[in-house]
Every structure is written in C-alpha cells, then in structure tokens.
Design a protein around this motif. Sequence first.
Motif, PDB file in Angstrom:
ATOM      1  N   ALA A 170      36.238  17.106  74.649  1.00 45.46           N
ATOM      2  CA  ALA A 170      34.810  17.549  75.213  1.00 45.46           C
ATOM      3  C   ALA A 170      33.879  17.922  74.638  1.00 45.46           C
ATOM      4  O   ALA A 170      32.729  18.010  75.076  1.00 45.46           O
ATOM      5  N   ALA A 171      34.304  18.498  73.949  1.00 39.64           N
ATOM      6  CA  ALA A 171      33.112  20.138  73.157  1.00 39.64           C
ATOM      7  C   ALA A 171      32.496  19.378  71.669  1.00 39.64           C
ATOM      8  O   ALA A 171      31.988  20.130  71.052  1.00 39.64           O
ATOM      9  N   SER A 172      32.727  17.967  71.505  1.00 40.19           N
ATOM     10  CA  SER A 172      32.467  17.329  70.550  1.00 40.19           C
ATOM     11  C   SER A 172      31.427  16.396  70.535  1.00 40.19           C
ATOM     12  O   SER A 172      30.946  15.687  71.932  1.00 40.19           O
ATOM     13  N   LEU A 173      30.411  16.317  69.965  1.00 38.42           N
ATOM     14  CA  LEU A 173      29.257  15.525  70.088  1.00 38.42           C
ATOM     15  C   LEU A 173      29.583  14.496  68.716  1.00 38.42           C
ATOM     16  O   LEU A 173      28.420  14.723  67.813  1.00 38.42           O
ATOM     17  N   PRO A 174      30.503  13.924  69.233  1.00 34.59           N
ATOM     18  CA  PRO A 174      30.082  12.735  67.575  1.00 34.59           C
ATOM     19  C   PRO A 174      29.136  11.472  68.058  1.00 34.59           C
ATOM     20  O   PRO A 174      28.667  11.034  68.991  1.00 34.59           O
ATOM     21  N   ALA A 175      28.659  10.871  66.884  1.00 36.17           N
ATOM     22  CA  ALA A 175      27.937  10.152  67.057  1.00 36.17           C
ATOM     23  C   ALA A 175      26.467  10.093  67.055  1.00 36.17           C
ATOM     24  O   ALA A 175      25.722   9.706  68.587  1.00 36.17           O
ATOM     25  N   LEU A 176      25.868  11.396  66.775  1.00 34.38           N
ATOM     26  CA  LEU A 176      25.460  12.457  67.229  1.00 34.38           C
ATOM     27  C   LEU A 176      23.734  12.320  67.215  1.00 34.38           C
ATOM     28  O   LEU A 176      23.464  11.794  68.425  1.00 34.38           O
ATOM     29  N   PRO A 177      23.209  10.720  66.453  1.00 35.92           N
ATOM     30  CA  PRO A 177      22.426   9.963  66.132  1.00 35.92           C
ATOM     31  C   PRO A 177      21.516   9.904  67.953  1.00 35.92           C
ATOM     32  O   PRO A 177      20.414   9.310  68.380  1.00 35.92           O
ATOM     33  N   LEU A 178      22.666   8.898  68.220  1.00 36.75           N
ATOM     34  CA  LEU A 178      23.344   7.886  69.981  1.00 36.75           C
ATOM     35  C   LEU A 178      22.410   8.754  70.959  1.00 36.75           C
ATOM     36  O   LEU A 178      22.047   7.816  71.781  1.00 36.75           O
ATOM     37  N   LEU A 179      22.341  10.222  70.766  1.00 38.45           N
ATOM     38  CA  LEU A 179      22.258  10.946  71.167  1.00 38.45           C
ATOM     39  C   LEU A 179      20.563  10.588  72.009  1.00 38.45           C
ATOM     40  O   LEU A 179      19.662  10.671  73.537  1.00 38.45           O
ATOM     41  N   ARG A 180      19.764  10.255  71.464  1.00 41.91           N
ATOM     42  CA  ARG A 180      18.700   8.957  70.953  1.00 41.91           C
ATOM     43  C   ARG A 180      18.099   8.117  72.975  1.00 41.91           C
ATOM     44  O   ARG A 180      17.986   7.960  73.824  1.00 41.91           O
ATOM     45  N   PRO A 240      20.700  19.129  69.818  1.00 39.26           N
ATOM     46  CA  PRO A 240      22.059  18.732  69.006  1.00 39.26           C
ATOM     47  C   PRO A 240      21.588  18.481  67.511  1.00 39.26           C
ATOM     48  O   PRO A 240      21.659  18.379  65.870  1.00 39.26           O
ATOM     49  N   ILE A 241      20.513  17.593  67.813  1.00 40.91           N
ATOM     50  CA  ILE A 241      20.286  17.190  66.717  1.00 40.91           C
ATOM     51  C   ILE A 241      18.655  17.839  65.563  1.00 40.91           C
ATOM     52  O   ILE A 241      19.590  17.695  64.518  1.00 40.91           O
ATOM     53  N   GLU A 242      18.339  18.570  66.054  1.00 47.43           N
ATOM     54  CA  GLU A 242      17.300  19.506  65.110  1.00 47.43           C
ATOM     55  C   GLU A 242      18.461  20.731  64.705  1.00 47.43           C
ATOM     56  O   GLU A 242      18.454  21.114  63.639  1.00 47.43           O
ATOM     57  N   LEU A 243      20.200  20.853  65.372  1.00 46.52           N
ATOM     58  CA  LEU A 243      20.833  22.127  64.862  1.00 46.52           C
ATOM     59  C   LEU A 243      21.563  20.970  64.053  1.00 46.52           C
ATOM     60  O   LEU A 243      22.148  22.311  63.389  1.00 46.52           O
ATOM     61  N   TYR A 244      21.645  20.669  64.198  1.00 52.94           N
ATOM     62  CA  TYR A 244      21.895  19.306  62.879  1.00 52.94           C
ATOM     63  C   TYR A 244      21.765  19.819  61.600  1.00 52.94           C
ATOM     64  O   TYR A 244      21.869  19.858  60.109  1.00 52.94           O
ATOM     65  N   ALA A 245      20.344  18.995  61.697  1.00 55.67           N
ATOM     66  CA  ALA A 245      19.620  19.471  60.769  1.00 55.67           C
ATOM     67  C   ALA A 245      19.561  20.854  60.456  1.00 55.67           C
ATOM     68  O   ALA A 245      18.581  20.949  58.403  1.00 55.67           O
ATOM     69  N   TYR A 246      18.840  21.624  61.095  1.00 57.31           N
ATOM     70  CA  TYR A 246      19.377  23.478  60.238  1.00 57.31           C
ATOM     71  C   TYR A 246      20.257  23.386  59.419  1.00 57.31           C
ATOM     72  O   TYR A 246      20.925  24.260  58.850  1.00 57.31           O
ATOM     73  N   TYR A 247      21.930  22.838  60.149  1.00 54.72           N
ATOM     74  CA  TYR A 247      22.442  23.200  59.438  1.00 54.72           C
ATOM     75  C   TYR A 247      22.553  22.434  57.376  1.00 54.72           C
ATOM     76  O   TYR A 247      22.697  22.601  57.188  1.00 54.72           O
ATOM     77  N   VAL A 248      21.794  21.444  58.084  1.00 56.64           N
ATOM     78  CA  VAL A 248      21.141  20.208  56.209  1.00 56.64           C
ATOM     79  C   VAL A 248      20.700  21.270  55.634  1.00 56.64           C
ATOM     80  O   VAL A 248      21.371  21.856  54.430  1.00 56.64           O
ATOM     81  N   GLY A 249      19.660  21.720  56.277  1.00 56.11           N
ATOM     82  CA  GLY A 249      19.125  23.169  55.475  1.00 56.11           C
ATOM     83  C   GLY A 249      19.583  24.264  54.775  1.00 56.11           C
ATOM     84  O   GLY A 249      19.445  24.744  53.587  1.00 56.11           O
ATOM     85  N   LEU A 250      20.528  24.813  56.146  1.00 52.23           N
ATOM     86  CA  LEU A 250      20.796  26.204  55.368  1.00 52.23           C
ATOM     87  C   LEU A 250      21.912  25.988  53.985  1.00 52.23           C
ATOM     88  O   LEU A 250      21.942  26.394  53.014  1.00 52.23           O
ATOM     89  N   HIS A 251      22.188  24.724  53.905  1.00 50.56           N
ATOM     90  CA  HIS A 251      23.359  24.190  52.779  1.00 50.56           C
ATOM     91  C   HIS A 251      22.648  23.672  51.935  1.00 50.56           C
ATOM     92  O   HIS A 251      23.214  23.814  50.489  1.00 50.56           O
ATOM     93  N   LEU A 252      21.533  23.514  51.849  1.00 51.42           N
ATOM     94  CA  LEU A 252      20.784  23.357  51.088  1.00 51.42           C
ATOM     95  C   LEU A 252      19.682  24.203  50.561  1.00 51.42           C
ATOM     96  O   LEU A 252      20.119  24.904  49.066  1.00 51.42           O
ATOM     97  N   VAL A 275      10.802  14.031  63.634  1.00 48.96           N
ATOM     98  CA  VAL A 275      11.057  15.697  64.058  1.00 48.96           C
ATOM     99  C   VAL A 275      11.413  16.761  64.442  1.00 48.96           C
ATOM    100  O   VAL A 275      11.324  18.031  64.230  1.00 48.96           O
ATOM    101  N   ALA A 276      13.125  16.237  64.682  1.00 44.05           N
ATOM    102  CA  ALA A 276      13.745  17.457  64.901  1.00 44.05           C
ATOM    103  C   ALA A 276      13.877  17.522  63.948  1.00 44.05           C
ATOM    104  O   ALA A 276      14.916  18.947  63.562  1.00 44.05           O
ATOM    105  N   PHE A 277      14.447  16.772  62.641  1.00 45.04           N
ATOM    106  CA  PHE A 277      14.850  16.609  61.269  1.00 45.04           C
ATOM    107  C   PHE A 277      13.919  17.860  60.171  1.00 45.04           C
ATOM    108  O   PHE A 277      14.175  19.099  59.921  1.00 45.04           O
ATOM    109  N   ARG A 278      12.530  17.222  61.189  1.00 46.43           N
ATOM    110  CA  ARG A 278      11.212  18.351  60.528  1.00 46.43           C
ATOM    111  C   ARG A 278      11.916  20.141  60.999  1.00 46.43           C
ATOM    112  O   ARG A 278      11.532  20.996  60.246  1.00 46.43           O
ATOM    113  N   ARG A 279      11.858  19.737  62.287  1.00 44.73           N
ATOM    114  CA  ARG A 279      11.689  21.017  63.020  1.00 44.73           C
ATOM    115  C   ARG A 279      12.995  21.725  62.171  1.00 44.73           C
ATOM    116  O   ARG A 279      13.517  23.543  62.080  1.00 44.73           O
TER     117      ARG A 279
END
Length: 843
Positions: free
Chosen positions: A330-340, A384-396, A425-429
């Motif tokens: 219940a605390a997880s968000l799978p299929a994150l891009p489908l939130l849009r 949450p998509i912006e948060l995911y992109a933030y973690y992609v950026g941290l790993h890179l 835009v979410a990924f850019r942010r």
Amino acid sequence: MPVYELSVDGALVREAEKIVSLEGRAFPTLVMRWESRLFDQPWLTTLVLDYVIALPPLIVGQATFNEVRIAAFTGGAGTKFMYFGTEMSASVPRIAPEMENTIAPTALYQEFRLDEQSCPIPYLKLIQVSPRIYGEGLQNYYSPPIKVERYDGVASPEHIADFFPKVVANLDPVKGTTLVDPAQGFWTGARFLGATSIAILRQGRVVGLHRRTGKTDKDPIPPEVKRRDPRLDVRGDWVAVDVGAASTVVAVRSERGGAEFVRIGTDAPLRVSADNENPSEVAFEALARTTKAWRDRVILPMTRWGDVLVGHAARDMRLRPGADVHERAAASLPALPLLRERTERGEPFRLRGRSDPDTTEALKKPAPPIIDEEGIGAHDPFDPIELYAYYVGLHLNQRSRGLSTRYAITMPTGWSPERRESVLVAFRRGLFRSLPAGLCEYHDLDGLQVVDGGPSAIAYAVQAFRMFGIQPRDGGVPFCVIDAGASEAGLAFGILRSAKAHEAAQGLERMVEYLDPTAIPWLGGERLLHRIAYKVYSSSQAAMRDRRIPFERPPEEEPIDGAEDLLASSPDGRANAWALKELLRPLLEGGPSATVAERLSLVGLDGEPVVVPLSIDRGALGGAIDAWFRDGVEVVRRLLEGAVAKIGREPDPYQGLRILLGGRLGMNQRFAELLAGVLPAGVQVHRFKEPDKANLGAPTVKMAVALGALSLRFDRIGATLRAEKRDAFRYRVGRARHGQLADVLDPSVDYDVWREVGACLKPEVELLFMAADDEGEVAADDPRVRRAVCALGRGAVGQRLYVRAVGPARAEISVGPPGGEPASGAVCWTVHLESGAAEKTGG
C-alpha cells in the motif's frame, strides 16, 4: 605503531555499531565513553574492551582533565567502588558508582565517572595506575588490577568523507582522499554531509565507535576540503532514459565509447541482462519525512534512503514476503508513469507511508511546465515522477562519475503531446535538483538539456535494424514496429532508406522515415493482467463481499453491481490489485496451464489481512486472453493495411515488409502466432529474443529502446516524420520510345518533383501510362498501356516537357526551359490516371 586507528569503512562501522550495542557481552567487559571534537564538530567516542580502560590523550594547553565514563559488566551484583591501590581500605583513592546509567543497562552494568572533581589521581598519572573494582559476591572477579592505556587514535584528512550519497541514495560516499586532493576536491554548490560515525580499531580489531552528536543535515565543510568548479567535470555524453510503465532504462554513452547501463536503487550483482532495467516504482517508509525534506530544499534535498526507496529497492520492498506485506504494498507506487492518467482523469489518489499510514498526501496535478521563470518551490505539488527523476540524477551525477547535462527521454508511443511534455518537465525538474548549485544556478538552466527522445517504437526500430542486419536498398525498406509493452502496444510504420543529399550533408547515411505513430492503449501487459485479476475478483465476489476486500477496478472494465464501496480508489485497494496481479502473472506469460495458488492473503476495509479463496476458471481466463490478443491483432492488421498503401510498393505493397516485434507482450508466443497468421506471404517478422543468463552483454527489448535513442544522437542514422501523407504512387507514366513505354514516373518517385520527359515537338502531347503491376519492359501498344492527349499549345513547342506525380492516381504535365522546371504560370494539364481523363489546370 599506534595502539588504535580509525576507519570510515562501511563494513567496519557496522561492526563497531554492533559492538557498542553490547549485545551478547559479559564479564570482563568494560565500556568507556567521552566527548570530544573532530573536524570542529562534537563527537561521542565509545570503546568496548576486555579488562582494559582506555583514556583519551590530554590536549595540552586546553584542558587539565578529560571526563570519561566507565561501565563495568556486573551481571546484577551491586558494586562498592572503583579504587586505585593494592587493597581496598579507607585510605586508598576511590570513586563511587554513578546513580544513573547512561551507557549500558543498570541491571547488567555499573558506571563510574572520571572527572577532575571525582578522580583522586591527576589525569596524566592515571596511565601509570592499575585500578580495581571492589564488590561482593560475583563482583569480586574484578578485584585483579585492570590495565590502563592511552587511547591515541588520531583522525586524519583521510577520515573526512561526504556521506550525502550514502544517506540519500545508498551510494558510495565520497572518500576523503578525493575531497582533500587539489586535483579533485569537492564541487562548489554540492551538498556536504560528513561522516556520522567512525569505527575504532585496536591492533586491527574493531573495539569502538566515534559517533556524531547533534544535527548532521547542515554540516559545514571542513577546511581541509578543496573546492572545485563542477563545470570542469561535465561529461560530453548523452543519457538516454526510456520511461515505461513497468521499467525504466537509463543508458549513458559518449561519442566513441559503448553504452553503459545505470541501475537505480540496487547494489546486488548483475545476474541477468534484465537486471539493467529499473522498476518504475517508488516506495515510502516514512512519507511525512520524505515530503518535508523534498520541500525544505530545492537543490539536493535530503530525502533519506530508507524513508523512500526507488527502483529495484522499491520493488524488492513490495515483493518481499513477511507479515507486513500488505502495508508495504500500500506504500508502494508501481507503474509510476501511469499516474499521469489518473491526474488527467481527475481520479482521487492518496499516497501512504508504511510507518506513517495516517499521513495525508494527495496526488495533484503536476507543477506547470515553465520552471525557468517560476522556479521550484515548496508550494509545488509533490510529484513522485519528479522524485524518481531526482534519484536517476543522483545515480548519474556522482563525484566518481562526473556530471551529465544532456538527456534524451523516450516515452510510450501513444502518449499525447500534453502528457509527454508533462513527464518531460518532471524529469527536467528532478534532474536539475540532482545537480550541484554551482553548475546550474537557480533560474539558470542553460547548461541542462532534457529533450524528448521521441516515441519508443522509433528508437526501438533504430536498434532493431542493427540487431537484425537490415540495410536500406533502392527505394527503401518498408517496416512496421509493434512495441507491445506493459502499458500499450505502440505502432509505427515507415521506410528505412538511404539519406538524401541534404541529409548526407549533415553526416547521415540512413534515415528512418515514419508515418504518424499510433498505439492500441488497452493492449499492454500490465493492463491485461489487471483485467485478468479483476475477472478473478469478480468470479470470487461472494468471498470478497463476505470479507470486505477492496480492489482497484481497471478503467476498461465495468463496475460490479452493489460493490461500489469496495471498488473505490484507496491504497489498500491498490495493494490487493497488485497482489492478485502478481499471483496471476504466470497465466498471461505462460498460458492457462501455469501453476497458480487458489488462495491469497488480502487486506479488508478494516485494514486486517485475511486469506481469501479464489475462483479461477482457467478456461474462461484463457479464452479472454486469446480474445484480447485476437482483437489487438485485428487492429494491427487494419492499421497495417492502411499504412502499406502509403509506404508499400506495387504490385505487392507487402513485398519486402519487415515486422519488428518488440515489447514484453510482444515476447508472448501466442500473440506472435496470431500475428503471423494474419500477415500476407512475403512479410518477414523479426521477433526479439530475450538474452539468457549466459549472455549478460546482450540487451533486452527494453534496453534496445535506450540504445536506439543513443544511436540517433551519435551514429549516422536519423529519424524524421514522413512529410508525405498521400498514398504511394501506383502508376508508370512516360512516352513511347523505340516502340516501348519509357516511364519517367513509377511508384518509387517522390511527389511534387518535376521530372524531364524530353522535347516538346508538337502542340498536342500524348502521355502514356499503365498500372504499376509489371516492372519489366512493356511495349507501347500493349493493351495495358493507356493514352491521354494534352493540348499544350503552339507556345510549348521547342521547350522541354516535364511531368510529376501529385497524387496516388494523378499526374501533371507542363513545359519549361532545359535543365530547370516549369515556371509558375506555365501551361499545365492534369491527367486522372484511373479514368484517363485529362484537363487543363494552369496557364
């Protein structure tokens, strides 16, 4: 050689933390603790030794005594004193025990405090004495003299470390050897989080721990650290991010190097190539702390790993067995891009943390697309998509890797332009927030490129041409891409051809020219699986109603009468849907005969888990899956039929057509069989095969999309939307020459391009034409050859004749100067090739 040394090695720190927890310790354990300063920060030092007391060295000129607390294991026996002499008597120096324990449990340990008031021995003399602990009964075993030695573990610049990557993203910390190196140093504008704990080693064995006291989220940078301009470490590579509902692939490539895949949220070894795919998933342990940290700071917010998990770690948290599996789901968000999709539908959606389920955080419409002017602030909706992109950026963007500022984001083919822009835009942010402020100042984003990499089907086609060895030939190779993934089946039709002159001038050799892509939005693996789960939920409705089991209804299915309260959107309903989907996944991937359990633990409206019997009709489910596949294949057939009219070649538009079948659903054997059954002869199907464990270097079908996006950036291949929307020209048009039809126009020509026919020798010109069902030589008097007479007039005599195709069954003829083309006002006739009628349309 010093008796003590220090280390910031993670494994040793964990061992030190276990030792100072005193778990399993007994006689003759002695625990020492004192306060000190390290790198201008307050620290607490704890040592655990056997029958040895260690004292920190006195800082000459700053103090005359270091306060030290000593805890001795007593096993429940009360102590009298710690004394300094050969025998206990009223005259020997002694220290009474403390009334409260601050180091260890009172029942097992007794503590003493050495300070200038309580200790009868000068500090510099303590190293020369052998104290004893006097007691009654069991405590008498401390009566032998205890050894006292000087603790001389000295911190050095090597023990400086930036633990921000470790705390925030579970990445390796930046070591002090990097931070104090003038050639490397610490990026200006980056966020620093110093070591919070240091292991203490005594002759190679862990005996204690340095631990920071007070807040550690706003550390000043130690003066030993060298500063470095982050612009010096910007890499010239491109990062391709293929965003998918089930997984997201991140690949990095430079112009001359190979691609490197970046895994998000895992430190496990690579076992199969599919491990390079990052689950598009976020999970919250402590949602309130995560959102607060996210809003407190724009650049490099301190969202702590463990409070939030991303990628592989989030999926592992959700799928890990255990009593709290429902709370984690219940605390997880799978299929994150489908939130849009949910925000577009205005669907209520609440986020939940595992440890703080009462925290309210509703999913809202994401931030506006213009961030250059408005900036990023605490008032922005949590995305949450912006948060995911933030973690992609941290790993890179790590100190050990350098900084990447060029990103190409590919997305599902059928997404609307508005949704594509929103995710972009979410990924850019998010990527912007992962960069040090010294590189991209607030409101200054000129150095950051986050561009739309195009539909995933086109990027997959680029890589598929390479993998299957498909090269352009005369006239081009027609193709159809079917990217049947988790959320949809994307389709793209086009031609792989050689570059034209103006394209070759740009360094390109091959071009992927494609029609407007489309998609079958309901034909996605996760969508079909959700519908299968809903059918099982419906067939088990009696048990579900009796136990009050909530469930998330797929939008493609109708609600169950009388179960509206159970089908309302909620974290528990989502958790139940995902649990049932995971149980039934083998039926979709392996067929109706796959083994699945017929009982499942689900959670009710009261939040309590309960085992529910399931009614699984394998025949009905297999029939539904087969019907969905057939419906999808029929849609593909109809779309393909319309596309080959534009990209095919006469006489057989399907001749030479290549079908590039990709996506996870495209790997389904039954779907591939049904598709092959509706394709005409001469069509070649290229079906992607997933690499096995023995071939870690081969890409998966998802990884191929990212590789294709990188090829479009670095290789001599380009992609362009086909400007020509008309169907392919279907005739051969020309004049009679030596008794044969000398055609100037054929199905390979481009529309609206004038081609010279020859000299105009008389006012009336006869144009020959026939259907392009024969590519060989045809006599001018062949019955299939038809004629149209165009009266160009006496003014046309002596000029050159020109013809061009202007429609699938329409051509124009005019006159102009040699080596040129007709003037805009020149006489012009249009020939309707289906009926043979000719009419004057110009001049």
